[in-house]
Design an enzyme around this catalytic site. Sequence first.
Site, short mmCIF file in Angstrom:
data_model
loop_
_atom_site.label_atom_id
_atom_site.label_comp_id
_atom_site.label_asym_id
_atom_site.label_seq_id
_atom_site.Cartn_x
_atom_site.Cartn_y
_atom_site.Cartn_z
N PRO A 1 0.73 -1.22 0.07
CA PRO A 1 -0.09 -0.01 -0.03
C PRO A 1 0.79 1.30 -0.05
CG PRO A 1 -0.03 -1.17 2.10
CD PRO A 1 0.51 -2.05 1.13
N ASN A 2 0.42 2.16 -0.71
CA ASN A 2 0.89 3.59 -0.71
C ASN A 2 1.98 3.71 -1.71
OD1 ASN A 2 -1.05 4.92 0.80
ND2 ASN A 2 -0.28 3.75 2.47
N ARG B 1 4.76 11.03 -2.56
CA ARG B 1 4.59 10.85 -1.30
C ARG B 1 5.80 11.04 -0.36
NH1 ARG B 1 4.68 4.76 1.23
NH2 ARG B 1 3.94 5.31 3.24
N TYR C 1 10.96 8.97 1.33
CA TYR C 1 10.84 7.73 0.26
C TYR C 1 11.50 8.08 -1.04
CZ TYR C 1 7.66 5.84 3.69
OH TYR C 1 6.99 5.22 4.66
N ASN D 1 8.18 -5.37 -0.73
CA ASN D 1 7.99 -4.36 0.06
C ASN D 1 6.76 -4.40 0.37
OD1 ASN D 1 7.80 -1.93 1.55
ND2 ASN D 1 9.13 -0.67 0.34
N ALA E 1 2.99 -0.68 4.87
CA ALA E 1 2.55 -0.92 6.21
C ALA E 1 1.99 -2.26 6.67
CB ALA E 1 1.23 0.18 6.33
N HIS F 1 3.81 -4.29 9.24
CA HIS F 1 3.77 -4.40 10.69
C HIS F 1 2.65 -4.76 10.90
CE1 HIS F 1 6.95 -1.64 9.35
NE2 HIS F 1 6.11 -1.01 8.88
N ASP G 1 1.88 -15.67 6.53
CA ASP G 1 1.34 -17.15 6.16
C ASP G 1 1.32 -17.62 4.70
OD1 ASP G 1 1.07 -17.53 8.92
OD2 ASP G 1 -1.41 -17.34 8.89
N GLU H 1 13.05 -9.20 1.74
CA GLU H 1 12.12 -8.20 2.20
C GLU H 1 13.01 -6.84 2.01
OE1 GLU H 1 11.25 -8.39 6.34
OE2 GLU H 1 9.95 -6.86 6.35
N HIS I 1 12.83 -2.38 2.53
CA HIS I 1 11.98 -1.30 3.12
C HIS I 1 13.01 -0.08 2.47
CE1 HIS I 1 9.34 -3.36 5.69
NE2 HIS I 1 10.27 -4.20 6.14
N SER J 1 12.97 2.92 3.51
CA SER J 1 13.42 3.95 4.70
C SER J 1 14.23 2.68 5.55
CB SER J 1 12.24 4.76 5.24
OG SER J 1 11.33 3.86 5.70
N ARG K 1 12.68 4.83 12.72
CA ARG K 1 11.43 5.75 12.46
C ARG K 1 10.71 5.47 13.82
NH1 ARG K 1 8.89 5.09 6.69
NH2 ARG K 1 7.56 6.89 7.64
N ARG L 1 7.04 0.86 13.57
CA ARG L 1 7.63 0.60 12.50
C ARG L 1 8.73 -0.50 12.56
NH1 ARG L 1 5.27 3.79 8.34
NH2 ARG L 1 4.65 5.65 9.20
C1 DHK Z 1 6.84 1.60 3.37
C2 DHK Z 1 5.93 2.13 4.14
O1 DHK Z 1 4.57 2.35 3.28
C3 DHK Z 1 5.71 2.14 5.32
O2 DHK Z 1 4.28 1.77 5.66
C4 DHK Z 1 6.65 1.23 6.14
C5 DHK Z 1 8.10 1.31 4.01
C6 DHK Z 1 8.19 1.62 5.62
C7 DHK Z 1 9.52 1.71 3.47
O3 DHK Z 1 10.15 2.00 4.03
O4 DHK Z 1 9.60 1.14 2.30
O5 DHK Z 1 6.51 1.39 7.40
#
Ligand code: DHK
Length: 145
Positions: A10-11, A18, A23, A74, A77, A80, A87, A98, A100, A102, A107, A111
């Site tokens: 997401p996002n 964003r 990011y 990735n 959110a 977390h 699963d 995996e 991330h 950031s 943070r 997170r």
């Molecule tokens: C990306 C997100 O959208 C956050 O919810 C994570 C992660 C961190 C990233 O660092 O790519 O907490």
Amino acid sequence: MQTILVLNGPNLNLLGQREPAIYGSETLADVEALCAETAKADGFAVTCRQSNREYELIDWIQAARVEAAAIVINPGAFSHTSIAILDALGAFEGPVIEVHISNIHRREAFRHHSYVSSRADAVIAGAGVQGYAFAVQRAARLLAG
Ligand code: DHK
């Protein structure tokens, strides 16, 4: 040619727009091109997908059981919160890396824990979008044996 599935949660469709201080300014299209280029150099193909929906990510992870040799993810959110994604990854037999963008450990406390990390063969955090290239290279190395 074996395929590495690159999944973004997401996002991450808003990459580049964003919170660029966190990011960066590169877009999801840039990230996907970087993954494709990196995989190609190692003799692999990529399939890239992004969703804001947990069930869709789970469906793609399940499909990867027969469609992909490794997963770079990735989870955003969902890292977390999602035991369901953990699963699904547990039912996948190949390498899982995996990513991330950031450094989640620098943070907010919420997170710091990722459910996915207990299944991941490697975790890359805080390397910016370059972390995806590292992740694809690591998946390729694990697949090459
Ligand atoms: C990306 C997100 O959208 C956050 O919810 C994570 C992660 C961190 C990233 O660092 O790519 O907490």
